[in-house]
Each structure stands twice: as C-alpha cells, then as structure tokens.
Design a protein around this motif. Sequence first.
Motif, short mmCIF file in Angstrom:
data_model
loop_
_atom_site.label_atom_id
_atom_site.label_comp_id
_atom_site.label_asym_id
_atom_site.label_seq_id
_atom_site.Cartn_x
_atom_site.Cartn_y
_atom_site.Cartn_z
N ASN A 139 37.58 32.23 32.82
CA ASN A 139 38.57 33.50 33.25
C ASN A 139 37.25 34.80 33.66
N ALA A 140 35.45 34.10 32.96
CA ALA A 140 34.94 34.79 33.99
C ALA A 140 34.69 35.23 35.09
N TYR B 152 33.47 36.72 47.47
CA TYR B 152 34.77 36.92 46.60
C TYR B 152 35.42 35.57 46.91
N THR C 216 25.32 30.54 34.52
CA THR C 216 24.85 30.14 35.48
C THR C 216 24.26 28.75 35.27
N ILE D 72 39.74 41.22 30.82
CA ILE D 72 40.68 39.93 31.14
C ILE D 72 40.58 38.17 29.78
N GLY D 73 39.51 38.65 29.81
CA GLY D 73 39.34 37.44 28.52
C GLY D 73 39.33 37.55 27.29
N SER E 164 44.90 43.53 41.67
CA SER E 164 43.76 44.50 40.64
C SER E 164 44.46 44.80 38.82
N VAL E 165 43.20 44.98 38.44
CA VAL E 165 43.96 45.09 37.56
C VAL E 165 42.74 46.05 36.60
N ALA F 230 42.38 33.31 38.96
CA ALA F 230 41.62 33.32 39.87
C ALA F 230 42.20 34.96 40.66
N SER F 231 42.50 35.38 41.74
CA SER F 231 42.56 35.78 42.39
C SER F 231 43.56 35.90 43.02
N ARG G 283 34.77 41.32 27.08
CA ARG G 283 36.11 42.47 27.59
C ARG G 283 36.14 42.02 28.82
N THR H 281 40.46 46.71 34.80
CA THR H 281 39.28 46.25 33.81
C THR H 281 37.76 46.73 34.42
N ASN I 60 26.99 38.50 25.85
CA ASN I 60 26.69 39.60 25.31
C ASN I 60 27.17 39.60 24.32
N VAL J 283 28.73 31.19 38.37
CA VAL J 283 30.09 31.75 37.68
C VAL J 283 31.52 31.52 37.93
N ALA K 134 35.20 36.44 26.82
CA ALA K 134 35.40 36.96 25.91
C ALA K 134 35.18 38.39 25.70
#
Length: 239
Positions: A89-90, A154, A64, A16-17, A186-187, A140-141, A14, A189, A37, A112, A12
């Motif tokens: 989301n991470a 990935y 992790t 998408i989260g 592709s987003v 996901a992706s 930065r 970010t 962070n 992660v 969260a």
Amino acid sequence: MLDKPVILVTGASRGIGKAIALRFAQAGFACALTARNAAKLQETAQQVTEAGAPQTLVIPADLTRDADIDRLARTVLEQWGKVDVLVNNAGVLFLKPFTELSIEEFDQMMAVNMRAVFLLTQKIVPGMISRRTGTIINIASLAGKNGFKNGTGYGATKWALRGWASSLMLELREYDVRVITIFPGSVNTDMAGQLPSAPLPETRLQPEDVAHAAFQAYVLPQRAMMSEIDLRPSNPKKG
Ligand SMILES: NC(=O)c1ccc[n+]([C@@H]2O[C@H](COP(=O)([O-])OP(=O)(O)OC[C@H]3O[C@@H](n4cnc5c(N)ncnc54)[C@H](OP(=O)(O)O)[C@@H]3O)[C@@H](O)[C@H]2O)c1
C-alpha cells in the motif's frame, strides 16, 4: 508458526494502509505494520489491538532501502512464520509539470510505489507458494489506468505496478495464491491533499471504502479472485 491469520501492511502509519489494518484486525488478523514513522505506527498498533488484532508487530522501515525491506520480511517470518495477506500500500506522489519533476522525485516514487513492491513480494511469496495459500493486495490508482496532467512520474509507477501485478497474478494462481489490485480514485487522505484539482474532501472516497473493498475481495471463496477493482465515488458530486 502463528495459529492466527497474519496480515502485513505497508504504509500502515496513516491513510488507506491504516484503514486496511483496522478492517482486517476486526476479523482477528495478527497485524504486522510498517512505515517510516514509528510513533504513528505505535498509534495504529494500539488501535488495531482495540479493534481485535490478537497480536501486532511494529517494524519501522524505509522502503527506499533494500536492507530495510530485507529486515522487514525477515522479522515477520522469523516471529510469526508466515504472511497470509500482504498489502502493498505505501506510496508517494509528487504532482508536478513534467519539466519540473526532478529525477530524485521520480526515483523516490519508483522506489516506493514499484521497486519496493517487487522486492518485498519476492521475499514473501515463496512461503505462500509452499503453503499453497495466500493473498497479495496491491493498492494502485486510477492513475495507473488513465493519464492525468502533472502525473507523469506517479502515473508511470502505477501503470508499471499494474503490468507487474497482472503478470504476477497469472503466475501465482497456479499455486492458489491470489493477486488483487485495487485502483482507487481520489481518497480522503494526506496524499489527496496535494491534488489541487481533486474533488472536495467530502466528495472523495474515504480510506475505509478502500479497506472495505480489500476485505470483500479477500473474503471471497479461495477459488474466486477479484483480480482488479476500480473504485470511484458513485456520485462525484455527492460522495
Ligand atoms: N489518496 C488518494 O487519493 C489515492 C488514490 C489512489 C491511490 N492511492 C494510493 O494509496 C496508497 C496509500 O496512499 P494514502 O492516500 O493512504 O497516502 P498517505 O496518507 O500519504 O500515506 C502513505 C503511506 O506510505 C508510507 N510511506 C511513504 N513513503 C515511504 C517510505 N519511503 N518507506 C516506507 N513507507 C513509506 C507513509 O508512511 P511514513 O510517512 O510514516 O513512512 C504512509 O503510511 C498509495 O500507494 C497511493 O498511491 C491514493
């Protein structure tokens, strides 16, 4: 138990989260925010409060580490007594030719993008089952449905996530718990900045588009579940 709906969002700080937390905050969700962070999480907390979140919890954690995941789940459940929406989301991306991808990089992505999702969800789901309500949203992706060059590690984590999520969905729907998995292209970010062949920033999806899709899937009547959502630009040349 908190008398407001509760969302827990990983990643969260930065991207998408953060956008997902802001979207649900507008709908009055109390937001539990996690990432490593702490300073960035505080910024998100301030913005979700301004957007309408009645309460926030900032829980810095490294996904992790099993002990951090345990502390994260315990903190939210002890403070608020429940999680209505869990957003897994991470994520991390190392984009490299297969022969150059180190085992440490592979392990970090697996930790992660997949292992933490397994562990955290396992700690949150029992409460959802006993309350017979809840929604799990996984980011996901499209790399979890297609192969792509330099994406061996990935892609493996996102294909694994899909396999896990589609099985979990079948198990949990008997308890009125929904599992929704979003597969964005592709987003725009920090992560997409690493993609050398990615579309230009202005032609990518925006984080708010993914947040919108997540919220739309959530607000469907409880009896209906959008279990998988492929999200791509309508026109890849225009964005
Ligand atoms: N951007 C894209 O093109 C795209 C496309 C499809 C799918 N996705 C997926 O969407 C999700 C979000 O990605 P994004 O684009 O928003 O990426 P991003 O801007 O790089 O954000 C990644 C988030 O994950 C957190 N994170 C990374 N490692 C962590 C760790 N060890 N422990 C805890 N948190 C950690 C980061 O926070 P800290 O650094 O503060 O820990 C950050 O909040 C990911 O699962 C990604 O795979 C992205």
